[in-house]
Motif scaffolding. Structure first.
Motif, PDB file in Angstrom:
ATOM      1  N   THR A   1      -4.355  -3.901  10.858  1.00  0.00           N
ATOM      2  CA  THR A   1      -5.389  -4.774  10.324  1.00  0.00           C
ATOM      3  C   THR A   1      -6.520  -4.896  11.334  1.00  0.00           C
ATOM      4  OG1 THR A   1      -4.430  -6.784  11.269  1.00  0.00           O
ATOM      5  CG2 THR A   1      -3.638  -6.102   9.074  1.00  0.00           C
TER       6      THR A   1
ATOM      7  N   THR B   1     -11.030  -5.380   8.182  1.00  0.00           N
ATOM      8  CA  THR B   1     -10.000  -4.435   7.751  1.00  0.00           C
ATOM      9  C   THR B   1     -10.553  -3.641   6.582  1.00  0.00           C
ATOM     10  OG1 THR B   1      -8.229  -5.958   8.415  1.00  0.00           O
ATOM     11  CG2 THR B   1      -7.636  -4.176   6.898  1.00  0.00           C
ATOM     12  N   ALA B   2     -10.747  -2.340   6.785  1.00  0.00           N
ATOM     13  CA  ALA B   2     -11.371  -1.526   5.739  1.00  0.00           C
ATOM     14  C   ALA B   2     -10.368  -1.101   4.671  1.00  0.00           C
ATOM     15  CB  ALA B   2     -12.012  -0.289   6.357  1.00  0.00           C
ATOM     16  N   SER B   3      -9.125  -0.853   5.074  1.00  0.00           N
ATOM     17  CA  SER B   3      -8.122  -0.363   4.135  1.00  0.00           C
ATOM     18  C   SER B   3      -6.732  -0.588   4.717  1.00  0.00           C
ATOM     19  CB  SER B   3      -8.342   1.137   3.864  1.00  0.00           C
ATOM     20  OG  SER B   3      -7.337   1.648   3.021  1.00  0.00           O
ATOM     21  N   GLU B   4      -5.725  -0.705   3.825  1.00  0.00           N
ATOM     22  CA  GLU B   4      -4.352  -0.870   4.293  1.00  0.00           C
ATOM     23  C   GLU B   4      -3.732   0.458   4.704  1.00  0.00           C
ATOM     24  OE1 GLU B   4      -1.953  -2.999   1.534  1.00  0.00           O
ATOM     25  OE2 GLU B   4      -3.338  -4.680   1.344  1.00  0.00           O
ATOM     26  N   SER B   5      -4.252   1.562   4.184  1.00  0.00           N
ATOM     27  CA  SER B   5      -3.717   2.877   4.514  1.00  0.00           C
ATOM     28  C   SER B   5      -4.835   3.905   4.438  1.00  0.00           C
ATOM     29  CB  SER B   5      -2.579   3.268   3.555  1.00  0.00           C
ATOM     30  OG  SER B   5      -3.067   3.355   2.221  1.00  0.00           O
ATOM     31  N   ALA B   6      -4.591   5.074   5.027  1.00  0.00           N
ATOM     32  CA  ALA B   6      -5.591   6.146   5.013  1.00  0.00           C
ATOM     33  C   ALA B   6      -4.880   7.481   5.210  1.00  0.00           C
ATOM     34  CB  ALA B   6      -6.643   5.934   6.102  1.00  0.00           C
TER      35      ALA B   6
ATOM     36  N   PHE C   1     -14.846   7.381   4.163  1.00  0.00           N
ATOM     37  CA  PHE C   1     -15.093   6.887   5.521  1.00  0.00           C
ATOM     38  C   PHE C   1     -16.086   7.813   6.213  1.00  0.00           C
ATOM     39  CE2 PHE C   1     -10.802   5.251   4.667  1.00  0.00           C
ATOM     40  CZ  PHE C   1     -10.960   3.912   5.010  1.00  0.00           C
TER      41      PHE C   1
ATOM     42  N   ALA D   1       0.838  -1.194   0.000  1.00  0.00           N
ATOM     43  CA  ALA D   1       0.000   0.000   0.000  1.00  0.00           C
ATOM     44  C   ALA D   1       0.879   1.253   0.000  1.00  0.00           C
ATOM     45  CB  ALA D   1      -0.911  -0.001   1.214  1.00  0.00           C
TER      46      ALA D   1
ATOM     47  N   THR E   1     -14.359   1.324  10.397  1.00  0.00           N
ATOM     48  CA  THR E   1     -13.357   2.383  10.441  1.00  0.00           C
ATOM     49  C   THR E   1     -14.018   3.713  10.118  1.00  0.00           C
ATOM     50  OG1 THR E   1     -11.685   0.815   9.666  1.00  0.00           O
ATOM     51  CG2 THR E   1     -11.112   3.142   9.570  1.00  0.00           C
TER      52      THR E   1
ATOM     53  N   ASP F   1     -12.926  10.930   2.643  1.00  0.00           N
ATOM     54  CA  ASP F   1     -12.308   9.911   1.781  1.00  0.00           C
ATOM     55  C   ASP F   1     -13.080   8.596   1.791  1.00  0.00           C
ATOM     56  OD1 ASP F   1     -10.143  11.578   1.026  1.00  0.00           O
ATOM     57  OD2 ASP F   1      -9.142  11.145   2.916  1.00  0.00           O
TER      58      ASP F   1
END
Length: 348
Positions: free
Chosen positions: A278, A82-87, A231, A46, A310, A229
């Protein structure tokens, strides 16, 4: 060689030729498959850009550690999500006292019913405070966040002959008030609005939430920061908001009982991208007590978490970053959160 002989040998050796070709194809694809299995897997990581280096965890006015409870995960997914690896993480610049703040303070006070010829503000650090026998107003002179309280327990007649207008009219009255004092931030205006109805008992001085407007004599207009973004956003007073106006309505007029705006602007230029824990790691960390409890029923020790997601935490306290958190909703009005950013990038 005659044509007869050519035909004879062709028919005789053709099956062997076909078999040879098939064997070549088999050997070719076996080597290709073997090559794919032994070569290293190219996993795409990511994208991250942690421009702030380590960041502070969210500052919370009222919260307790998540330790000391028995947690059971009983979500629709059946496992941590886990919604996303990064934000993204947004910088929230600090405000300083602004030119003309005195005029702005008196504009807010006069709109709320203060006699500003008589009542003058007193400055307590960065808070301007005005009060009289029936009301009190506190304004932050750096950003014009404010809290207003009308002492309605002294005015029982205020709750007689209540007449609520339509939902849109209630919302518009709240919006018009904020616009009239120039404190309706553009970003806040893009978020959702929710109405919460209450019944106030003047005899016992109790304010109770009710499900229907027909049972109510008070309405609260909650205003929320819009999604960030993709979320959703939550507040420390979830499911309510720290940006609200509490009102009563008569046939031809309305009165503001309480009002608060605690909204902090984020920078759209100073934005980092950080790796997230995660869902499995977040769940284990929360159970170990590294999260925070925003709401729960007193006395309950066994918590069944029904929803995990998240979201961005919209802060009620001035702080440096707008950042994502894992949210845990459960039985007994339970609301818990855990910073979603990987612990390697957090200053705890």
């Amino acid at each position: 060689m005659t044509l007869t002989e050519l035909s004879f040998y062709s028919r005789k050796y053709l099956p062997f030729g076909i078999l040879a070709v098939l064997m070549l194809f088999i050997v070719f694809y076996m080597f290709k498959l073997l090559f794919m299995l032994i070569q290293p897997v190219n996993t795409q990581r990511a994208y991250i850009n942690p421009i702030f280096d380590k960041i502070t965890v969210p500052l919370l006015r009222e919260a307790t550690p998540s330790a000391g409870f028995n947690y059971i995960l009983d979500t629709i997914e059946g496992r941590p999500v886990t919604a996303s690896e990064s934000a993204k993480v947004y910088f929230m610049p600090a405000s300083t006292a602004r030119f003309g703040y005195k005029e702005k303070i008196y504009l807010i006070a006069k709109t709320l019913g203060f006699d500003t010829e008589i009542v003058k503000y007193k400055l307590n650090d960065k808070d301007a405070v005005l009060s009289d026998l029936t009301q009190k107003l506190t304004v932050d002179i750096t950003n014009f966040n404010f809290y207003y309280q009308y002492h309605f327990e002294k005015n029982k007649e205020l709750f007689e002959n209540i007449a609520f207008p339509s939902k849109s009219q209630i919302e518009n009255k709240a919006i018009d008030f904020l616009k009239s004092i120039n404190r309706y931030p553009e970003e806040l205006a893009q978020g959702k609005i929710n109405l919460v109805f209450f019944y106030y008992n003047p005899e016992t001085n109790e304010l109770s939430k009710v499900n229907r407007s027909q049972e109510a004599n008070v309405v609260e207009v909650d205003m929320y920061r819009p999604d960030v973004d993709g979320f959703s956003t939550i507040t420390t007073s979830f499911p309510n908001s720290q940006n609200f106006i509490l009102m009563v309505f008569k046939e031809k007029e309305f009165k503001i009982l309480r009002a608060q705006i605690k909204f902090y602007e984020k920078s759209n230029e100073q934005v980092g991208v950080y790796p997230l824990r995660t869902g499995d790691v977040a769940w284990e960390e929360f159970k170990k007590g590294r999260g925070y409890i925003l709401s729960r029923t007193e006395g309950e020790k066994d918590i069944t978490v029904k929803t995990m997601f998240t979201a961005y935490l919209d802060p009620e306290i001035n702080q440096k970053y707008l950042q994502p958190v894992y949210v845990f909703l459960g039985s007994g009005n339970f609301v818990g959160i855990l910073p979603a950013v990987d612990s390697k990038y957090l200053m705890e």
